[in-house]
Write an enzyme that holds these catalytic residues in place. Structure first.
Site, PDB file in Angstrom:
ATOM      1  N   GLU A 172       0.814  -1.229   0.000  1.00  0.00           N
ATOM      2  CA  GLU A 172       0.000   0.000   0.000  1.00  0.00           C
ATOM      3  C   GLU A 172       0.842   1.272   0.000  1.00  0.00           C
ATOM      4  O   GLU A 172       0.643   2.164   0.840  1.00  0.00           O
ATOM      5  CB  GLU A 172      -0.974  -0.016   1.190  1.00  0.00           C
ATOM      6  CG  GLU A 172      -1.981  -1.138   1.098  1.00  0.00           C
ATOM      7  CD  GLU A 172      -3.117  -1.069   2.115  1.00  0.00           C
ATOM      8  OE1 GLU A 172      -3.032  -0.274   3.072  1.00  0.00           O
ATOM      9  OE2 GLU A 172      -4.088  -1.825   1.939  1.00  0.00           O
ATOM     10  N   GLU A 291      -5.435  -8.407  -0.492  1.00  0.00           N
ATOM     11  CA  GLU A 291      -6.165  -8.133   0.762  1.00  0.00           C
ATOM     12  C   GLU A 291      -7.627  -7.930   0.415  1.00  0.00           C
ATOM     13  O   GLU A 291      -7.962  -6.996  -0.333  1.00  0.00           O
ATOM     14  CB  GLU A 291      -5.633  -6.876   1.462  1.00  0.00           C
ATOM     15  CG  GLU A 291      -4.295  -7.091   2.119  1.00  0.00           C
ATOM     16  CD  GLU A 291      -3.853  -5.903   2.977  1.00  0.00           C
ATOM     17  OE1 GLU A 291      -4.721  -5.221   3.575  1.00  0.00           O
ATOM     18  OE2 GLU A 291      -2.634  -5.673   3.034  1.00  0.00           O
TER      19      GLU A 291
END
Ligand code: AHR
Length: 497
Positions: A172, A291
């Site tokens: 991320e 995710e």
């Protein structure tokens, strides 16, 4: 209400890569310490790993586990977690504001992964570190011997290389919360250079570049395009992350959120193919949804946790029945895209937004979302079929034309099994489903599993399996037609062989 479906052996999406049933263990909350590892527990093995948790993970059939983060990895020194435990430093984990003891590191985790029959999807730190630490970790894990880091691994008691195949280039990196947050240009450059040297150490590895942290990020789409522009020839996958929640307590809208996931997947495929076209490349970049889950129940409780504790109970969402239905819809959505979606990780696996929970010195137990995931992982192997479905539809706050019936099917040619997965999103009524399986000659109905509950907010707890599946669904097969009642708000698995 009535719904129809046609299944043909030759209407295929693609072979399913089993890694879509992957999951995730981060050094976060009680996932590692108190989750997979609790040395004092009566069911702990000689290395401190809880055997009850191992059994549940094996039952889920998770073939791949992402590790060690997550946000954690962006501040992690992998060297802290190898070698004699007494020399391992305690560090402040700035991602989750906890204290990391480093009692578990790469070698212990690889040992645990072997016990659950899973491969590891290893993430490298591109937050505080970069090319050097990443290439050294590949050398430590995958190089046979005769170099500094491979010999260091051997000196730590691990003679054979792990040959870890799948690696994440950071986590991320588009998010301002990330340690070492980067612009797309900055990340694209470092990901490209790191990818090159990691593959120079071991050309057999596959690499996942960071996509956006979620579809609502202001930089979404532009981020993917820029990152792939820099990395296209050096990486194999682009990642997607997404979590949902029923914050407005609007179940019809909540259960339609898998349509957004579908749109997200389609968009990322388009972006990857745009860069392919731009570069006139012959290579195709696939997707790693590394995710995905529901995450919102624990948000308020997490604000009350004191900083710098060791393994505090962070992100401990207690999932209810409606969450299991959305997880079912998300699994079906992913199965529709397995021609491009090759890896997916349910985030996470134990205690932290997880299907498996543990009590300290007590039992391990299954959350509601455990079941759809287990069914998909167990029966969803083989070829994902492309069914023709006609179902009545509804509109919700954010979505139009939402099918009451969310469904797909998987054909396992080797085992001669056909499995239909189906969710009925209708709050009021059962769906009468009729499914034509015309060229599956000789197939018989094996069972019709149903997960249903009168209370959409019903949760499970230690020793309280309030939400659990039964096999009393009423599907029947006659003359190549399955007729089944799909109860209102239910997850269904219709198995034929
Ligand atoms: O899975 C929990 C967290 O969610 C991960 O650490 C991070 O990557 C994401 O924001």
């Amino acid at each position: 209400k009535k719904a129809k479906m046609i299944l043909e052996k030759d209407f295929k999406v693609s072979e399913i890569d089993e890694r879509i049933y992957g999951s995730f263990i981060e050094h976060l909350g009680r996932a590692v310490y108190g989750g997979i590892y609790e040395p004092g527990h009566q069911l702990a093995d000689e290395n401190g790993f809880r055997k009850d948790v191992i059994e549940m993970v094996k039952e889920l059939g998770v073939p791949l586990v992402r590790y060690p983060g997550g946000n954690f990895v962006s501040g992690y020194n992998w060297e802290d977690g190898v070698g004699p435990r007494e020399h391992r430093p305690r560090r402040l984990d700035l991602a989750w504001r906890t204290t990391e003891t480093n009692e578990i590191g790469t070698n212990e985790f690889m040992q645990w992964a072997k016990l659950v029959n899973a491969e590891v999807n290893m993430a490298v730190n591109l937050g505080t570190r970069g090319i050097d630490a990443a290439r050294n970790l590949v050398e430590y894990c995958n190089h046979p011997s005769g170099s500094y880091y491979s010999d260091l691994r051997i000196s730590h008691g691990v003679k054979e290389p792990y040959n870890i195949k799948t690696w994440c280039l950071g986590n991320e990196m588009d998010g301002p919360w990330q340690i070492g947050h980067k612009t797309a240009e900055e990340y694209g450059r470092i990901a490209c250079e790191t990818a090159k040297v990691m593959k120079w150490v071991d050309p057999t590895i596959e690499l996942v570049a960071c996509g956006s942290s979620n579809r609502s990020m202001p930089t979404f789409a532009e981020w993917e395009a820029t990152v792939l522009d820099h990395t296209y020839e050096h990486v194999d996958y682009i990642s997607l992350h997404q979590y949902y929640g029923n914050r407005d307590n609007d179940i019809a809208n909540y259960l339609a959120q898998s349509l957004e996931m579908d749109d997200f997947i389609r968009s990322v495929i388009s972006i990857a193919d745009y860069i392919k076209a731009k570069k006139r490349s012959k290579k195709t970049i696939n997707l790693s949804f590394d995710e995905w889950n529901i995450w919102y129940h624990s948000n308020e409780a997490d604000k009350l946790i004191e900083p710098w504790a060791i393994a505090p109970p962070q992100l401990e969402d207690h999932y209810n029945f409606e969450d299991a239905l959305l997880v079912g819809c998300m699994l079906i959505t992913m199965l529709k895209h397995v021609d491009r979606l090759k890896i997916a990780c349910l985030a996470q696996l134990v205690n932290v937004i997880a299907p498996i929970m543990t009590e300290e010195n007590g039992v391990a137990w299954k959350q509601t979302i455990y079941y759809p995931f287990m069914h998909a992982s167990k029966y969803g192997r083989g070829i994902a079929l492309n069914p023709i479905i006609s179902s009545p539809k509804y509109d919700s706050k954010d979505f139009t034309d939402v099918s009451y019936l969310e469904s797909t099917a998987v054909y396992n040619e080797e085992k001669e099994e056909l499995t239909i997965f189906a969710v009925n999103r209708d709050l009021e009524e059962a769906l009468q489903m009729e499914c034509n399986i015309r060229n599956f000659d000789g197939y018989q109905l094996v069972e019709h599993i149903v997960l249903e509950n009168e209370n959409v907010k019903q949760t499970n707890a230690a020793k309280k399996a309030n939400v659990a599946p039964h096999s009393n669904g009423n599907a029947v097969l006659e003359n190549g037609i399955i007729t089944a009642q799909i109860p209102k708000l239910s997850w269904n698995v219709i198995r034929l062989a």
